[in-house]
Design a protein around this motif. Structure first.
Motif, PDB file in Angstrom:
ATOM      1  N   THR A  60       0.878  -1.173  -0.257  1.00 37.43           N
ATOM      2  CA  THR A  60       0.064   0.080  -0.083  1.00 37.43           C
ATOM      3  C   THR A  60       1.014   1.209   0.129  1.00 37.43           C
ATOM      4  O   THR A  60       2.036   1.287   0.192  1.00 37.43           O
ATOM      5  N   ARG A  61       0.408   2.519  -0.337  1.00 36.09           N
ATOM      6  CA  ARG A  61       0.943   3.627  -0.146  1.00 36.09           C
ATOM      7  C   ARG A  61      -0.009   4.587   0.049  1.00 36.09           C
ATOM      8  O   ARG A  61      -1.451   4.420  -0.200  1.00 36.09           O
ATOM      9  N   HIS A  62       0.265   5.850   0.641  1.00 34.43           N
ATOM     10  CA  HIS A  62      -0.800   6.872   0.977  1.00 34.43           C
ATOM     11  C   HIS A  62      -0.689   8.078   0.058  1.00 34.43           C
ATOM     12  O   HIS A  62       0.475   8.406  -0.588  1.00 34.43           O
ATOM     13  N   LYS A  63      -1.757   8.641  -0.428  1.00 34.08           N
ATOM     14  CA  LYS A  63      -1.917   9.532  -1.232  1.00 34.08           C
ATOM     15  C   LYS A  63      -2.600  10.887  -0.871  1.00 34.08           C
ATOM     16  O   LYS A  63      -3.515  10.800  -0.283  1.00 34.08           O
ATOM     17  N   ALA A  64      -1.815  12.106  -0.994  1.00 35.98           N
ATOM     18  CA  ALA A  64      -2.575  13.291  -0.399  1.00 35.98           C
ATOM     19  C   ALA A  64      -3.456  13.703  -1.387  1.00 35.98           C
ATOM     20  O   ALA A  64      -3.431  13.525  -2.642  1.00 35.98           O
ATOM     21  N   ALA A  65      -4.500  14.687  -0.723  1.00 39.51           N
ATOM     22  CA  ALA A  65      -5.256  15.262  -1.554  1.00 39.51           C
ATOM     23  C   ALA A  65      -4.726  16.245  -2.562  1.00 39.51           C
ATOM     24  O   ALA A  65      -3.569  17.035  -2.206  1.00 39.51           O
ATOM     25  N   ALA A 102       2.155  13.554  -6.775  1.00 36.48           N
ATOM     26  CA  ALA A 102       1.821  14.674  -7.705  1.00 36.48           C
ATOM     27  C   ALA A 102       2.743  14.841  -8.930  1.00 36.48           C
ATOM     28  O   ALA A 102       2.394  15.288  -9.933  1.00 36.48           O
ATOM     29  N   ILE A 103       4.064  13.946  -8.860  1.00 36.84           N
ATOM     30  CA  ILE A 103       4.909  13.924  -9.800  1.00 36.84           C
ATOM     31  C   ILE A 103       4.951  12.450 -10.716  1.00 36.84           C
ATOM     32  O   ILE A 103       5.771  12.388 -11.368  1.00 36.84           O
ATOM     33  N   THR A 104       4.012  11.669 -10.325  1.00 36.88           N
ATOM     34  CA  THR A 104       3.861  10.341 -10.689  1.00 36.88           C
ATOM     35  C   THR A 104       3.377  10.395 -12.040  1.00 36.88           C
ATOM     36  O   THR A 104       2.179  11.079 -12.331  1.00 36.88           O
ATOM     37  N   ASP A 105       4.033   9.556 -13.017  1.00 34.30           N
ATOM     38  CA  ASP A 105       3.401   9.204 -14.437  1.00 34.30           C
ATOM     39  C   ASP A 105       2.272   8.335 -14.150  1.00 34.30           C
ATOM     40  O   ASP A 105       2.749   7.078 -14.037  1.00 34.30           O
ATOM     41  N   TRP A 106       1.081   8.254 -14.191  1.00 34.91           N
ATOM     42  CA  TRP A 106       0.152   7.276 -13.747  1.00 34.91           C
ATOM     43  C   TRP A 106      -0.129   6.044 -14.903  1.00 34.91           C
ATOM     44  O   TRP A 106      -0.787   5.097 -14.723  1.00 34.91           O
ATOM     45  N   THR A 107       0.641   6.418 -16.049  1.00 34.80           N
ATOM     46  CA  THR A 107       0.566   5.440 -17.158  1.00 34.80           C
ATOM     47  C   THR A 107       1.658   4.507 -17.090  1.00 34.80           C
ATOM     48  O   THR A 107       1.971   3.758 -17.889  1.00 34.80           O
TER      49      THR A 107
END
Length: 315
Positions: free
Chosen positions: A42-47, A145-150
């Motif tokens: 798992t990992r946490h994601k900020a709004a 926020a700087i992740t390439d989600w593809t």
């Protein structure tokens, strides 16, 4: 010159949790693929409206409370981050404003995944030089926020969070709790880990990083132990940058820390860059896995192919 010590730690992670199954709905991956290759569950994601300085301030407030101090007791704020959006006010200044500090010196350091250990060394130097009495050292990053989600090779790695340490001068005659740092870089290989472009995106050459970390870093980490006057087998804990479980476990083994607790926070938090070491360290202390005065190896590495490590005493 008076040495310094870590008085207290604190950590913070956003509420939203992304599982491997969540990511499998975005890209061609699976829980088994991710666990086998990087060990992350798992990992946490900020709004979107939760900036880096907010993450940092939450962790800092917890560290101050644990130390029994107020924000106005701090005269230096150092924030290690590579994901702050704005250049000015810097993240440290915004943390100071959020916590209603007095008039501390405020500086950001961008050494990516090795940022916290660089910042901790800088705080130690400031205390030893007499330019600070108490410092707040924070590692905070919003990597999602700087992740390439593809990109299936990198989007499975990243998470958000912050960790903080209160650093203060030791009393006269007391042994320092932060040993001298050993730091450096391999700038000609800096392309192996990048945050570039508009908008900025995280990318890396995974095999290059893996080979460098697992072959070149263990002897450097052993030199860190020598500089701190502690044999690897006498370490109570090893807290490496939480990059990838397939890097953490072999590096820890090759250091020779056979009796140490090895931090594996990457499993639940992912790669949080500069936040990873203080978060993992704070959790070990919080769970009582190490006790006050225990020798701990902190060792950051990553972007720029920078590294920095020191032996510290558990607060």
């Amino acid at each position: 010159m008076i040495g310094s010590r870590i008085a207290a730690l604190g950590h913070y992670q956003p509420a939203t949790v992304l599982t491997n199954e969540d990511l499998a709905a975005l890209v061609d991956t699976s829980d088994e693929w991710i666990r086998t290759r990087v060990g992350i569950r798992t990992r946490h994601k900020a709004a979107d409206d939760e900036p880096v300085d907010e993450l940092a301030a939450h962790a800092a407030a917890k560290a101050l409370a644990a130390a029994g101090l107020t924000a106005r007791d701090i005269d230096l704020v150092l924030v290690a981050t590579s994901t702050a959006v704005d250049r000015s006010p810097n993240t440290a200044a915004r943390v100071a404003a959020r916590l209603a500090m007095g008039s501390p010196a405020v500086m950001d350091l961008n050494v990516v995944c090795a940022g916290f250990t660089h910042a901790l060394a800088s705080a130690d130097h400031a205390v030893r030089a007499g330019s600070a009495r108490r410092a707040l050292v924070i590692g905070a990053d919003k990597m999602t926020a700087i992740t390439d989600w593809t990109d299936r090779t990198t989007c499975v790695l990243t998470g958000d969070g912050a960790g903080a340490a209160v650093v203060e001068a030791v009393e006269e005659g007391e042994e320092p709790g932060i040993a001298p740092v050993l730091w450096g870089s391999v700038p000609e290989m800096g392309h192996a880990v990048r945050i570039e472009g508009t908008p900025s995106r995280f990318a890396q050459e995974g095999q290059t990083v893996y080979r460098w970390a697992t072959t070149q870093l263990p002897p450097i980490a052993r030199r860190v132990c020598e500089r701190g006057g502690v044999a690897p087998e006498d370490l109570a804990a090893v807290v490496l940058h939480q990059a990838n479980l397939r890097i953490i476990e072999p590096v820890a083994q090759r250091i020779g820390a056979v009796n140490a607790v090895v931090a594996r926070d990457v499993v639940d938090s992912g790669n949080t860059s500069a936040a990873s070491i203080p978060m993992a360290f704070a959790k070990l202390v919080e769970r009582g896995e190490i006790k006050k005065g225990d020798p701990v190896l902190l060792f950051g590495f990553g972007g720029n192919l920078s590294y920095a490590g020191q032996i510290v005493r558990c607060p």
